[in-house]
Design a protein around this motif. Structure first.
Motif, PDB file in Angstrom:
ATOM      1  N   VAL A 444       2.589   5.939 -14.167  1.00  0.00           N
ATOM      2  CA  VAL A 444       1.706   4.871 -14.620  1.00  0.00           C
ATOM      3  C   VAL A 444       0.721   4.572 -13.495  1.00  0.00           C
ATOM      4  CG1 VAL A 444       1.543   2.492 -15.427  1.00  0.00           C
ATOM      5  CG2 VAL A 444       3.500   3.902 -16.105  1.00  0.00           C
ATOM      6  N   LEU A 445      -0.571   4.586 -13.805  1.00  0.00           N
ATOM      7  CA  LEU A 445      -1.582   4.303 -12.790  1.00  0.00           C
ATOM      8  C   LEU A 445      -2.702   3.479 -13.399  1.00  0.00           C
ATOM      9  CD1 LEU A 445      -3.855   7.405 -12.180  1.00  0.00           C
ATOM     10  CD2 LEU A 445      -2.128   7.382 -13.958  1.00  0.00           C
ATOM     11  N   ASP A 446      -3.446   2.774 -12.537  1.00  0.00           N
ATOM     12  CA  ASP A 446      -4.528   1.913 -13.014  1.00  0.00           C
ATOM     13  C   ASP A 446      -5.849   2.346 -12.369  1.00  0.00           C
ATOM     14  OD1 ASP A 446      -4.601   0.898 -10.433  1.00  0.00           O
ATOM     15  OD2 ASP A 446      -4.054  -1.141 -10.984  1.00  0.00           O
ATOM     16  N   LYS A 520      -4.056   7.865   1.662  1.00  0.00           N
ATOM     17  CA  LYS A 520      -4.893   7.287   0.608  1.00  0.00           C
ATOM     18  C   LYS A 520      -4.060   6.613  -0.480  1.00  0.00           C
ATOM     19  CE  LYS A 520      -8.961   8.796   2.059  1.00  0.00           C
ATOM     20  NZ  LYS A 520     -10.038   7.873   2.485  1.00  0.00           N
ATOM     21  N   ILE A 521      -2.943   7.245  -0.836  1.00  0.00           N
ATOM     22  CA  ILE A 521      -2.150   6.775  -1.964  1.00  0.00           C
ATOM     23  C   ILE A 521      -1.174   5.672  -1.557  1.00  0.00           C
ATOM     24  CG2 ILE A 521      -0.489   7.486  -3.735  1.00  0.00           C
ATOM     25  CD1 ILE A 521      -3.251   8.524  -4.245  1.00  0.00           C
ATOM     26  N   GLY A 522      -0.734   5.675  -0.291  1.00  0.00           N
ATOM     27  CA  GLY A 522       0.275   4.713   0.167  1.00  0.00           C
ATOM     28  C   GLY A 522      -0.054   3.267  -0.155  1.00  0.00           C
ATOM     29  N   PRO A 523      -1.262   2.774   0.183  1.00  0.00           N
ATOM     30  CA  PRO A 523      -1.589   1.377  -0.137  1.00  0.00           C
ATOM     31  C   PRO A 523      -1.590   1.088  -1.634  1.00  0.00           C
ATOM     32  CG  PRO A 523      -3.097   2.262   1.528  1.00  0.00           C
ATOM     33  CD  PRO A 523      -2.306   3.416   1.008  1.00  0.00           C
ATOM     34  N   ILE A 524      -1.941   2.089  -2.445  1.00  0.00           N
ATOM     35  CA  ILE A 524      -1.936   1.913  -3.895  1.00  0.00           C
ATOM     36  C   ILE A 524      -0.510   1.769  -4.414  1.00  0.00           C
ATOM     37  CG2 ILE A 524      -2.558   3.021  -6.080  1.00  0.00           C
ATOM     38  CD1 ILE A 524      -4.917   1.984  -4.410  1.00  0.00           C
ATOM     39  N   ILE A 525       0.393   2.551  -3.860  1.00  0.00           N
ATOM     40  CA  ILE A 525       1.810   2.445  -4.249  1.00  0.00           C
ATOM     41  C   ILE A 525       2.357   1.082  -3.855  1.00  0.00           C
ATOM     42  CG2 ILE A 525       4.123   3.364  -3.819  1.00  0.00           C
ATOM     43  CD1 ILE A 525       2.826   6.111  -3.423  1.00  0.00           C
ATOM     44  N   GLU A 526       2.052   0.653  -2.640  1.00  0.00           N
ATOM     45  CA  GLU A 526       2.553  -0.646  -2.159  1.00  0.00           C
ATOM     46  C   GLU A 526       2.057  -1.789  -3.036  1.00  0.00           C
ATOM     47  OE1 GLU A 526       2.690  -3.306   1.976  1.00  0.00           O
ATOM     48  OE2 GLU A 526       1.587  -1.407   1.905  1.00  0.00           O
ATOM     49  N   ALA A 527       0.853  -1.649  -3.587  1.00  0.00           N
ATOM     50  CA  ALA A 527       0.276  -2.696  -4.436  1.00  0.00           C
ATOM     51  C   ALA A 527       0.714  -2.573  -5.894  1.00  0.00           C
ATOM     52  CB  ALA A 527      -1.244  -2.656  -4.346  1.00  0.00           C
ATOM     53  N   ARG A 529       0.224  -0.247  -8.043  1.00  0.00           N
ATOM     54  CA  ARG A 529      -0.809   0.275  -8.942  1.00  0.00           C
ATOM     55  C   ARG A 529      -0.573   1.742  -9.281  1.00  0.00           C
ATOM     56  NH1 ARG A 529      -4.402  -3.595  -9.623  1.00  0.00           N
ATOM     57  NH2 ARG A 529      -4.590  -5.247  -8.065  1.00  0.00           N
ATOM     58  N   LEU A 530       0.472   2.306  -8.753  1.00  0.00           N
ATOM     59  CA  LEU A 530       0.893   3.664  -9.078  1.00  0.00           C
ATOM     60  C   LEU A 530       2.406   3.683  -9.032  1.00  0.00           C
ATOM     61  CD1 LEU A 530       0.334   6.713  -9.536  1.00  0.00           C
ATOM     62  CD2 LEU A 530       0.260   6.960  -7.052  1.00  0.00           C
ATOM     63  N   GLY A 531       3.026   4.057 -10.139  1.00  0.00           N
ATOM     64  CA  GLY A 531       4.481   4.082 -10.199  1.00  0.00           C
ATOM     65  C   GLY A 531       4.967   5.287 -10.974  1.00  0.00           C
ATOM     66  N   GLY A 548       8.998   4.074  -2.931  1.00  0.00           N
ATOM     67  CA  GLY A 548       8.414   2.817  -3.383  1.00  0.00           C
ATOM     68  C   GLY A 548       7.657   2.922  -4.684  1.00  0.00           C
ATOM     69  N   LEU A 549       7.950   3.964  -5.484  1.00  0.00           N
ATOM     70  CA  LEU A 549       7.230   4.199  -6.724  1.00  0.00           C
ATOM     71  C   LEU A 549       7.946   3.671  -7.959  1.00  0.00           C
ATOM     72  CD1 LEU A 549       6.165   7.876  -5.971  1.00  0.00           C
ATOM     73  CD2 LEU A 549       4.559   6.084  -6.614  1.00  0.00           C
ATOM     74  N   ASP A 550       9.143   3.129  -7.806  1.00  0.00           N
ATOM     75  CA  ASP A 550       9.976   2.825  -8.981  1.00  0.00           C
ATOM     76  C   ASP A 550       9.462   1.630  -9.780  1.00  0.00           C
ATOM     77  OD1 ASP A 550      10.941   1.309  -6.625  1.00  0.00           O
ATOM     78  OD2 ASP A 550      12.301   0.432  -8.079  1.00  0.00           O
ATOM     79  N   GLY A 551       8.795   0.668  -9.149  1.00  0.00           N
ATOM     80  CA  GLY A 551       8.208  -0.458  -9.864  1.00  0.00           C
ATOM     81  C   GLY A 551       9.198  -1.323 -10.609  1.00  0.00           C
ATOM     82  N   ALA A 552      10.441  -1.375 -10.133  1.00  0.00           N
ATOM     83  CA  ALA A 552      11.465  -2.170 -10.816  1.00  0.00           C
ATOM     84  C   ALA A 552      11.293  -3.652 -10.511  1.00  0.00           C
ATOM     85  CB  ALA A 552      12.863  -1.706 -10.386  1.00  0.00           C
ATOM     86  N   PHE A 553      11.472  -4.476 -11.535  1.00  0.00           N
ATOM     87  CA  PHE A 553      11.408  -5.921 -11.342  1.00  0.00           C
ATOM     88  C   PHE A 553      12.702  -6.364 -10.661  1.00  0.00           C
ATOM     89  CE2 PHE A 553      11.488 -10.405 -12.381  1.00  0.00           C
ATOM     90  CZ  PHE A 553      10.145 -10.764 -12.329  1.00  0.00           C
ATOM     91  N   PRO A 554      12.618  -7.162  -9.591  1.00  0.00           N
ATOM     92  CA  PRO A 554      13.829  -7.513  -8.834  1.00  0.00           C
ATOM     93  C   PRO A 554      14.680  -8.553  -9.541  1.00  0.00           C
ATOM     94  CG  PRO A 554      11.921  -8.597  -7.884  1.00  0.00           C
ATOM     95  CD  PRO A 554      11.397  -7.706  -8.966  1.00  0.00           C
ATOM     96  N   SER A 555      15.957  -8.543  -9.211  1.00  0.00           N
ATOM     97  CA  SER A 555      16.887  -9.571  -9.676  1.00  0.00           C
ATOM     98  C   SER A 555      17.053 -10.612  -8.579  1.00  0.00           C
ATOM     99  CB  SER A 555      18.245  -8.937  -9.996  1.00  0.00           C
ATOM    100  OG  SER A 555      19.236  -9.925 -10.168  1.00  0.00           O
ATOM    101  N   PRO A 556      17.282 -11.887  -8.933  1.00  0.00           N
ATOM    102  CA  PRO A 556      17.484 -12.899  -7.878  1.00  0.00           C
ATOM    103  C   PRO A 556      18.643 -12.551  -6.952  1.00  0.00           C
ATOM    104  CG  PRO A 556      17.110 -13.960  -9.989  1.00  0.00           C
ATOM    105  CD  PRO A 556      17.244 -12.493 -10.285  1.00  0.00           C
ATOM    106  N   ALA A 557      19.776 -12.112  -7.532  1.00  0.00           N
ATOM    107  CA  ALA A 557      20.936 -11.689  -6.732  1.00  0.00           C
ATOM    108  C   ALA A 557      21.285 -12.706  -5.646  1.00  0.00           C
ATOM    109  CB  ALA A 557      20.679 -10.312  -6.109  1.00  0.00           C
ATOM    110  N   GLY A 558      21.400 -13.969  -6.032  1.00  0.00           N
ATOM    111  CA  GLY A 558      21.764 -15.010  -5.082  1.00  0.00           C
ATOM    112  C   GLY A 558      20.593 -15.626  -4.349  1.00  0.00           C
TER     113      GLY A 558
END
Length: 735
Positions: A444-446, A520-527, A529-531, A548-558
């Protein structure tokens, strides 16, 4: 009893377990014996000093017991067993001090606490025993001083080599990360030679006696470990740097030679193991027993290894897993989705174009491409069913992504979205062929990711337009609608040419190696915008997570959590003009949390001058420029109330990602600001401000959020963020 009590504390003055146990137990026994013979006022003085230096509540309780015993002894006649008990408790307390906050601080505290009792006890020994004890102590101190002096001379001789070894290693890591292979190898070889010289000087029998001396032994251990690991690490690094040039892994005529990765994999695995072991062992010897110059140099080396370890792991993991992801064993299919945050969806934006890429032994080709409308028709023909994670289906089935593929990104969790998208495409492909295309991975990319791609590959044509990295973002967000107003067929054709042209340019042109691409791609992954997502899990999925490409929404986990996620409900492109800010205030008292999340939404969209596809609402009847959005506020707490511009409104509540998603709809007219306030409450089981952590997930939109956070825990307040630009997922803690 005193020896046993002291050994429970776990003090490690030399770093040798058996020697430390003997030291601590023997010292504890001597302290108990001395206390049994010393005067009662010495018990009280040592106990009161221990209270002053106590590191925690448990220590205070233990010393409190000793003080009670002393008070009892002062009110009655002197009893030796009470002195022995006091000595045993003090021995346990001194053993729990650990290494202390700075070099030798524990020794100084222990001496201050023990001297009154030991001095009084020795003073009351019979004359004969007092002399024997004095001689034994003198011999022990003399031996320790002699062995320490010998090691000090050896250490001074080795100090220059230690500094050279560390400096050359740091230079080698820096050069290797910059891709200067030959120079990096030379630096690593110089470092290995320096550490071998250190090994020869500190590894001889003359260092063994000093290894048994408290504090000095920790320095012997540190130098020996650094020398040993330094030789191993830099030898391996030199070998790896000479054998591996990641820039050899390149796309040539649309193909990557996977044989190169097979050759690199074992070398990179050895490098990863070497860096990991050195990081663990050198980090383990770093402790406050060491004098400042030694501790500082070790810290520099550990910091360099901190930076090198993730890269070494990722490189080794990539060499092992990438071949399978590129069809080394059998052909694989990647579904690539181009989204536009001009019309927001949970994962970022509405899906516009799609491409299916077949990878076979490193060779790439496009096997399918089109617009979301193309897939919608195929999904209807195939009578597609919505398949995927249960939470996704429960929350979003009513919006029918199986009919409107453009909305597949409703969930703010890329793995969920990718699983649903893959299942839908497979069903759509089954409608055209006897055997459906099985999707192995999803990307997925934007537009911002497309910008980075064109920065690497060069400009491409979209219809009669030449798009470059400088122009592609504006074109994809707004300009396409203005340029092709009234001619949607031409616009769709241009978008298709842009996507396929970018693929051809990326696979066909001379690109930099992996380092240049990563820059070039690293900052895009961190933001976000590429997963990417890999259907079958395993090693490739782990690599996607590591990168860092998984784009998973985090759980609170405490932890605490607050996230803003919105979907454009106006069927327009007005999210280009929407600015969001979050002001989060939370108060926690004895685990009970109450919070207010204030969300400010500013719509800067005009009411004229742009096509209806940008500022209209597709015949929904909203005034031009009105931003209509379905909001989900994700939180670890429970909802109390929602107010929009001060007026209470109803809100939906769904369990999501281990927390709660609070949903409501907002309408923001052109050039206006709307304020949403949420009152929240619940429990956060934390003990003190330093344990509080707030997770703030990032929705990759056109305009990044501004975030301010203030937290109060049990009366202590801290500002965690003040108008912070949220350009990536954040984890905030008290400074």
């Amino acid at each position: 009893m005193g020896g046993f009590a002291a050994s429970l504390g776990g003090a490690a003055p030399t770093g040798l377990i058996s020697v430390d146990v003997a030291y601590v137990a023997g010292s504890g026994a001597l302290l108990a014996i001395a206390a049994s013979r010393g005067r009662r006022n010495s018990w009280m003085l040592s106990s009161l000093m221990a209270v002053w230096f106590s590191p925690d509540l448990a220590g205070l309780i233990g010393i409190g017991i000793a003080v009670v015993l002393v008070a009892f002894a002062l009110l009655t006649e002197r009893r030796r067993w009470i002195g022995a008990m006091c000595g045993a408790i003090l021995a346990w307390y001194l053993g729990r001090l650990g290494a202390g906050p700075f070099h030798s601080s524990t020794t100084l505290i222990a001496a201050a606490v023990a001297v009154p009792i030991v001095g009084s006890g020795l003073h009351h020994l019979p004359d004969g025993r007092s002399k024997v004890v004095g001689r034994i102590v003198g011999v022990l101190f003399g031996a320790a001083a002699l062995s320490s002096a010998v090691f000090a001379v050896v250490a001074l001789l080795a100090l220059g080599d230690v500094n050279q070894g560390i400096d050359h290693a740091k230079a080698g890591f820096r050069l290797a990360s910059d891709g200067v292979q030959a120079d990096a190898a030379r630096e690593f070889e110089h470092s290995a030679d320096a550490f071998r010289s250190v090994q020869g000087k500190v590894g001889g029998p003359w260092s063994l006696p000093a290894r048994l001396v408290p504090i000095v032994g920790q320095h012997v251990r540190a130098v020996q470990v650094v020398a040993s690991e330094g030789v191993s690490l830099t030898d391996t690094a030199a070998e790896t740097t000479l054998a591996v040039d990641l820039d050899d892994v390149r796309l040539v005529e649309g193909r990557i030679d996977l044989g190169i990765l097979d050759l690199l994999a074992p070398v990179l695995s050895r490098a990863e193991q070497s860096v990991s072991r050195a990081h663990l062992r050198i980090g383990d010897v770093q402790n406050p027993w060491l004098i400042s110059p030694v501790d500082t140099r070790l810290g520099e080396l550990v910091a360099e290894l901190d930076r090198a370890l993730p890269a070494a792991r990722t490189a080794a993991q990539a060499a092992r897993e990438v071949p399978a992801m590129l069809g080394a064993n059998e052909p694989v299919h990647w579904l690539v989705l181009l989204t536009t945050p001009a019309e927001a969806r949970g994962v970022g934006g509405l899906v516009g174009n799609f491409v299916v890429i077949r990878a076979d032994d490193g060779q790439f080709e496009i096997v399918d491409a089109g617009r979301n409308e193309d897939l919608n028709r195929r999904l209807i023909d195939a009578d597609a069913e919505l398949l995927g994670p249960e939470q996704y289906i429960d929350r979003w089935a009513e919006y029918e992504p199986e009919t409107y593929f453009q909305d597949v990104g409703l969930e703010p969790d890329l793995p969920s979205v990718a699983a649903v998208a893959a299942a839908l495409y497979e069903q759509a492909s089954r409608g055209e062929e006897a055997d459906a295309v099985e999707i192995d991975g999803v990307v997925v990319l934007d537009p911002y990711a497309m910008e980075a791609i064109l920065d690497l590959s060069g400009p491409v044509s979209a219809g009669e337009i030449r798009l470059s990295a400088d122009t592609v973002v504006d074109f994809l967000l707004v300009d396409q609608y203005d340029r092709f107003e009234g001619d949607d067929n031409a616009r769709v054709l241009a978008l298709g040419q842009l996507v396929t042209g970018a693929f051809d340019a990326f696979t066909g042109n001379a690109l930099p190696g992996p380092r240049g691409i990563a820059a070039k791609i690293g900052p895009i992954i961190e933001a976000d915008r590429l997963g990417a997502w890999w259907a079958s899990g395993g090693g490739p999925a782990a690599l996607i997570d590591t990168a860092g490409l998984d784009g998973a929404f985090p759980s609170p986990a405490g932890r605490d959590l607050i996230a803003l996620v919105h979907q454009n409900s106006g069927q327009n492109k007005l999210d280009v003009y929407l600015e969001r800010s979050l002001d989060y205030e939370v108060v926690i008292d004895d685990g009970r949390a109450s919070a207010t999340a204030t969300i400010t939404l500013q719509n800067r969209a005009p009411t004229a001058g742009l096509p209806l596809s940008v500022i209209g609402s597709n015949d929904q009847g909203f005034p031009l420029g009105t931003n209509v959005a379905l909001f989900s506020v994700h939180t670890a707490l429970d909802l109390v109330s929602v107010r929009i511009n001060g007026v209470a409104v109803p809100a939906g509540r769904d369990a999501a990602f281990g927390g709660e998603a609070i949903t409501f709809t907002v309408e923001i007219p052109s050039m206006t600001t709307l304020v949403v306030e949420l009152d929240l409450a619940g429990r956060l089981e934390i003990d003190g401000l330093d344990e509080y952590e707030l997770v703030v997930p990032h929705q990759p939109l056109v305009n990044d959020d501004l975030v301010s956070v203030e937290v109060t825990v049990d009366g202590e307040t801290a500002t965690l963020a003040d108008q912070m630009v949220l350009a990536a997922d954040a984890s905030l803690r008290a400074p």
